[in-house]
Design a protein around this motif. Structure first.
Motif, PDB file in Angstrom:
ATOM      1  N   LYS A 171      -0.823   0.076 -13.559  1.00  0.00           N
ATOM      2  CA  LYS A 171      -1.544   0.469 -12.343  1.00  0.00           C
ATOM      3  C   LYS A 171      -2.451  -0.664 -11.852  1.00  0.00           C
ATOM      4  O   LYS A 171      -3.167  -1.288 -12.640  1.00  0.00           O
ATOM      5  N   TYR A 172      -2.384  -0.921 -10.543  1.00  0.00           N
ATOM      6  CA  TYR A 172      -3.162  -1.953  -9.847  1.00  0.00           C
ATOM      7  C   TYR A 172      -2.670  -3.385 -10.108  1.00  0.00           C
ATOM      8  O   TYR A 172      -3.266  -4.334  -9.602  1.00  0.00           O
ATOM      9  N   LYS A 173      -1.592  -3.543 -10.888  1.00  0.00           N
ATOM     10  CA  LYS A 173      -1.078  -4.883 -11.130  1.00  0.00           C
ATOM     11  C   LYS A 173      -0.106  -5.297 -10.027  1.00  0.00           C
ATOM     12  O   LYS A 173       0.643  -4.469  -9.510  1.00  0.00           O
ATOM     13  N   SER A 174      -0.141  -6.565  -9.691  1.00  0.00           N
ATOM     14  CA  SER A 174       0.760  -7.090  -8.660  1.00  0.00           C
ATOM     15  C   SER A 174       2.183  -7.110  -9.193  1.00  0.00           C
ATOM     16  O   SER A 174       2.430  -7.606 -10.310  1.00  0.00           O
ATOM     17  N   GLU A 211       0.813  -1.225   0.000  1.00  0.00           N
ATOM     18  CA  GLU A 211       0.000   0.000   0.000  1.00  0.00           C
ATOM     19  C   GLU A 211       0.842   1.269   0.000  1.00  0.00           C
ATOM     20  O   GLU A 211       0.550   2.232   0.708  1.00  0.00           O
ATOM     21  N   PHE A 240       1.418  -3.703  -5.130  1.00  0.00           N
ATOM     22  CA  PHE A 240       0.794  -3.365  -6.401  1.00  0.00           C
ATOM     23  C   PHE A 240       1.394  -2.079  -6.950  1.00  0.00           C
ATOM     24  O   PHE A 240       1.806  -1.188  -6.198  1.00  0.00           O
ATOM     25  N   CYS A 241       1.395  -1.988  -8.266  1.00  0.00           N
ATOM     26  CA  CYS A 241       1.934  -0.798  -8.923  1.00  0.00           C
ATOM     27  C   CYS A 241       0.914   0.335  -8.884  1.00  0.00           C
ATOM     28  O   CYS A 241      -0.290   0.113  -8.999  1.00  0.00           O
ATOM     29  N   ASN A 242       1.440   1.551  -8.734  1.00  0.00           N
ATOM     30  CA  ASN A 242       0.592   2.738  -8.813  1.00  0.00           C
ATOM     31  C   ASN A 242       0.777   3.444 -10.153  1.00  0.00           C
ATOM     32  O   ASN A 242      -0.113   4.121 -10.645  1.00  0.00           O
ATOM     33  N   SER A 243       1.973   3.263 -10.726  1.00  0.00           N
ATOM     34  CA  SER A 243       2.291   3.836 -12.029  1.00  0.00           C
ATOM     35  C   SER A 243       3.409   2.992 -12.644  1.00  0.00           C
ATOM     36  O   SER A 243       4.051   2.201 -11.942  1.00  0.00           O
TER      37      SER A 243
END
Length: 427
Positions: A404-407, A371, A396-399
């Protein structure tokens, strides 16, 4: 007098002959335990087995401790919590010489005096939390010479007489939290030489004066969370040479009280989140060479951890920097040279990346960096590979936008933009 004795004897005989278990109660004559939880009782039952040792009457409508209690002289544990007790008659518990634990929490008691607890010479635990007590008079607990734990939290206490705790020579745990105390009741501590744990947060202090805890030389745990502290005097912790645990969370401290904390040379655990400081400066925990666990959670202004912040804390085992919404920088070298650091929690901060040289990651036993607004690029391929090898919380990725949202562990080196023939490239 003779007629009174005869009447009491006759009542006792009738009581023994007609013992039965009230509706919605569980009465066990083998274990000598009676439980009447949420049984809609408005008085203490008078027809129970006179030999019972444990009586639980939680969540009823009992308003007073009446004479029925006298029939149960073998009681060791009584739980009258969550009732509607408004008073306790003088000497109301006098026959309970064997009572070890008394739970009176969450009632409507507004006053008690030094005759309330007469007879409880074996009592070790007394819980008065969640009542309406405002004033603690002198020698209030004098009859309780064997008391070890006293909970006075969540009342309305604004005054404690200097001799209130006289006679509590065995007391080890005291809760005074969530009251209306305007200062630490230092004069009352003279009688508490054996106290090991004190909780006095959630009051209305603004400062800790020098020698605030005089008389508590054996204190090992002190909880001051939510005490409203804006200032701690240089010698506030004087005399607490054996203190092992200190909680200073949820106060109004604008900087780490380095000088004040340095007096606590045996401190092993410190919680100091939810304060106003914006930086962990070099040497901010100076003198705390025994510190093993440090927790800073919810510090809304914290942005940076300087190199050298933990230079004196070589025994640090657990570091929690959690839920600090502006924390995005730990300077290079800040976590290097901590040979005993095994548990690291950097969850819910503002980190966009982590450096492989930040610390000896493989030596950590537990890691939580979930997070955070991670920017997923080739520069964190090492992190992805480490997470694959370890059982840690999901990251998870934010950018950038396509990731984005990928583990992170689900991504390949190519996904992270690494050259196919040089997957270790830091780009």
């Amino acid at each position: 007098m003779w007629s009174l004795l005869v009447t009491t004897a006759l009542l006792l005989l009738v009581h023994q002959a007609s013992a039965f278990c009230p509706p919605d109660c569980d009465c066990n004559d083998e274990t000598l335990v009676v439980t009447c939880k949420e049984a809609n009782l408005d008085v203490i039952p008078i027809t129970l087995n006179p030999s019972i040792q444990r009586l639980v009457l939680k969540y009823n409508r009992i308003k007073t401790v009446d004479s029925a209690i006298q029939f149960y002289s073998s009681l060791q544990h009584v739980d009258l919590s969550h009732n509607q007790l408004v008073n306790i008659p003088i000497r109301g518990f006098e026959p309970q010489e064997k009572l070890v634990e008394l739970q009176l929490n969450h009632n409507k008691l507004s006053s008690v005096n030094n005759k309330t607890f007469i007879g409880l010479k074996s009592l070790k635990v007394l819980n008065l939390r969640g009542n309406f007590l405002e004033d603690l008079p002198d020698r209030l607990f004098a009859p309780l010479s064997h008391l070890e734990e006293l909970d006075l939290g969540q009342n309305r206490i604004s005054r404690i007489d200097q001799a209130c705790f006289e006679g509590l020579t065995a007391l080890r745990i005291l809760y005074l939290d969530d009251n209306q105390l305007r200062s630490v009741p230092t004069p009352s501590f003279i009688y508490l030489g054996m106290l090991a744990e004190l909780r006095v947060g959630l009051n209305v202090f603004t400062t800790l004066a020098d020698g605030a805890f005089n008389g508590l030389g054996r204190l090992s745990a002190l909880d001051l969370r939510g005490a409203g502290l804006t200032n701690i005097s240089d010698n506030a912790f004087r005399g607490l040479s054996g203190l092992r645990s200190l909680v200073l969370t949820d106060n109004r401290l604008q900087s780490i009280p380095t000088k004040q904390l340095s007096k606590l040379t045996r401190l092993e655990e410190l919680e100091i989140g939810q304060n106003g400081f914006s930086m962990l400066e070099a040497g901010c925990f100076k003198g705390l060479s025994y510190l093993k666990r440090l927790e800073i959670t919810g510090a809304s202004n914290l942005t940076r951890v300087r190199k050298g912040a933990f230079a004196d804390n070589l025994n640090l085992e657990t570091l929690t920097l959690n839920k600090n919404p502006k924390l995005k920088t730990i300077e290079e070298g800040a976590l290097v040279g901590l040979p005993n650091l095994y548990h690291l929690n950097l969850k819910e901060n503002a980190f966009t990346s982590f450096s492989e040289s930040m610390l000896a990651w493989p030596e950590l036993r537990t890691i939580d960096i979930a997070e955070n607004p991670i920017e997923c690029g080739c520069n964190i391929l090492w992190l992805r590979e480490m997470l694959v090898r370890r059982n840690t919380s999901a990251v998870f990725c934010n950018s950038p936008a396509p990731l984005k949202y990928k583990s992170l562990i689900s991504l390949s080196a190519e996904d992270l933009g690494c050259a196919f023939n040089d997957t270790r490239k830091q780009g």
